[in-house]
Design a protein around this motif. Structure first.
Motif: not given
Length: 114
Positions: A7, A10, A13, A15-17, A20, A43, A46-47, A77, A84
């Motif tokens: 988490c 990344f 945010e 990029q993380r989304r 996901q 999923w 990752l948060s 990651i 990523v």
């Protein structure tokens, strides 16, 4: 190997989304409930900074072809945000969007007939 560090790696945010979204739309197929459950735990992982899923659980519950994609994601990651981004592009090209046929059938039933 723990996945609790993911988490924090990344670029941002957004990029993380995006990652996901790829997992949800292209890997987690609810026609295979067990596999889908563990992909959705990834999923969430990752948060989260605590363990939701382990690599061992993924290896036991995710089919080989998708597991390879997941392991590539974990490596990307841990390498760099640019890796990523490359994983996102490659996976979007290699894996089609999964269409939920049950939801589509439900929506067809809800449409008024004339």
């Amino acid at each position: 190997m723990t996945l609790t560090d993911l988490c924090e790696r990344f670029r941002d945010e957004a990029q993380r989304r995006r990652v996901q979204a790829v997992i949800h739309d292209r890997l987690a197929d609810d026609r295979d409930q067990q596999e889908c459950r563990y992909l959705m735990r990834l999923w969430w992982q990752l948060s989260l900074s605590y363990q939701e899923v382990s690599i061992e659980q993924l290896r036991m519950n995710v089919h080989k072809s998708k597991l390879e994609v997941v392991e590539e994601l974990i490596s990307a990651i841990r390498t760099s945000p640019d890796e990523v981004d490359a994983w996102i592009v490659t996976t979007q090209q290699a894996c089609p969007v999964i269409h939920d046929s049950g939801f589509a059938a439900y929506m067809d039933q809800q449409r008024p007939t004339q």
